[in-house]
Design a protein around this motif. Structure first.
Motif, PDB file in Angstrom:
ATOM      1  N   ALA A  55      75.187  -5.085 132.969  1.00 44.21           N
ATOM      2  CA  ALA A  55      75.000  -6.048 134.057  1.00 44.21           C
ATOM      3  C   ALA A  55      75.391  -7.467 133.641  1.00 44.21           C
ATOM      4  O   ALA A  55      75.283  -8.398 134.459  1.00 44.21           O
ATOM      5  CB  ALA A  55      73.549  -6.026 134.528  1.00 44.21           C
ATOM      6  N   GLY A  56      75.785  -7.650 132.385  1.00 44.46           N
ATOM      7  CA  GLY A  56      76.174  -8.984 131.933  1.00 44.46           C
ATOM      8  C   GLY A  56      75.012  -9.885 131.619  1.00 44.46           C
ATOM      9  O   GLY A  56      75.159 -11.120 131.602  1.00 44.46           O
ATOM     10  N   GLY A  57      73.857  -9.292 131.331  1.00 49.15           N
ATOM     11  CA  GLY A  57      72.673 -10.109 131.025  1.00 49.15           C
ATOM     12  C   GLY A  57      72.702 -10.647 129.620  1.00 49.15           C
ATOM     13  O   GLY A  57      73.597 -10.349 128.821  1.00 49.15           O
ATOM     14  N   THR A  58      71.720 -11.471 129.310  1.00 51.42           N
ATOM     15  CA  THR A  58      71.587 -12.044 127.967  1.00 51.42           C
ATOM     16  C   THR A  58      70.287 -11.553 127.349  1.00 51.42           C
ATOM     17  O   THR A  58      69.277 -11.382 128.046  1.00 51.42           O
ATOM     18  CB  THR A  58      71.596 -13.561 128.003  1.00 51.42           C
ATOM     19  OG1 THR A  58      70.534 -14.037 128.844  1.00 51.42           O
ATOM     20  CG2 THR A  58      72.918 -14.083 128.559  1.00 51.42           C
ATOM     21  N   ALA A  59      70.327 -11.353 126.051  1.00 51.49           N
ATOM     22  CA  ALA A  59      69.150 -10.830 125.361  1.00 51.49           C
ATOM     23  C   ALA A  59      68.103 -11.923 125.168  1.00 51.49           C
ATOM     24  O   ALA A  59      68.420 -13.096 125.110  1.00 51.49           O
ATOM     25  CB  ALA A  59      69.554 -10.262 124.012  1.00 51.49           C
TER      26      ALA A  59
END
Length: 259
Positions: A255-259
């Motif tokens: 989804a293109g999220g960030t950790a």
């Protein structure tokens, strides 16, 4: 590959060593493998925590306290396994640290060295020591090695950047060992996003719903999610899988999220 198991307990007769397993992800891995019939040996720094963890594992489980990056501790643990079980089938390198929080420009180089020692070199050392222990016959038992990586190895994460760098090294170590140790030994890794453990508490405490909103499955991971992923990778269903880093993240990276 299972040698003496059955459909209910496919890892029966096999022995697994899990580092950093007195709680959280490591303990969940131990439970998952024990549920499938494996005899498990767990390590952590404090014997008190190990004793508590052992209370939730079968009577055959063994806990040995020591530092994951200590060669003396590694030799002690492998000696106990040789004496008690006479074999080793699975090595799960879960132990890791992240003692710093902040941008890389403020990173203590000494702290960075310690992180690399524990998160990367200790895992390699465990593999080397296990291979050298002829009594354990890791190769002869079609051994499996699993490392714990992290999605921070794939996507930059603010304030835990060097942790992600060490995990990127773990992922590449996994692939390199898979090439070098085949065909007798399979080497894979699991790469979780945020899992609800004490280790990751600072990343979600007080804002869990907000953090989980970036995940397509709309929840954070649990230790059991990772335990089941590891159980898959050491099982017959993954017998043609090696050198793979299994992203276990509720869809965050996709989804293109960030950790």
């Amino acid at each position: 590959m299972s040698e003496t198991g059955n459909s209910q307990q496919p890892l029966s007769g096999q022995v697994a060593l899990i580092t950093g397993a007195s709680r959280g992800i490591g303990l969940a891995i131990a439970r998952s493998l024990a549920d499938q019939g494996a005899d498990v040996v767990i390590t952590a720094r404090q014997q008190e925590g190990l004793d508590e963890a052992l209370s939730s594992l079968p009577d055959s489980a063994v806990g040995v306290a020591g530092k994951a990056d200590s060669a003396e501790h590694q030799n002690e643990v492998l000696g106990i396994i040789a004496e008690r079980f006479g074999r080793l089938d699975m090595l799960i390198n879960n132990a890791g640290i992240n003692p710093v929080y902040g941008p890389l420009e403020e990173l203590s180089i000494d702290a960075g060295r310690k992180m690399f020692d524990v998160n990367v070199l200790a895992g390699l050392s465990w593999v080397q020591q296990a291979l050298a222990a002829e009594a354990l016959d890791l190769r002869g038992h079609r051994g499996r090695v699993v490392f714990l990586s992290s999605v921070t190895s794939e996507i930059p994460s603010a304030n835990i950047g060097f942790y992600g760098i060490t995990k990127a090294a773990v992922s590449h170590l996994t692939r390199t060992l898979a090439v070098e140790l085949g065909p007798e030994i399979r080497v894979n890794a699991v790469s979780p996003a945020v899992v609800k453990t004490d280790f990751a508490r600072a990343l979600y405490e007080g804002r869990e719903e907000q953090v989980a909103a970036d995940y397509p499955l709309r929840r954070l991971g649990t230790p059991e999610d990772v335990g089941r992923a590891v159980a898959f990778l050491v099982g017959d269903g993954a017998d043609w899988i090696t050198g793979h880093v299994l992203t276990t993240d509720g869809g965050l990276v996709t989804a293109g999220g960030t950790a």
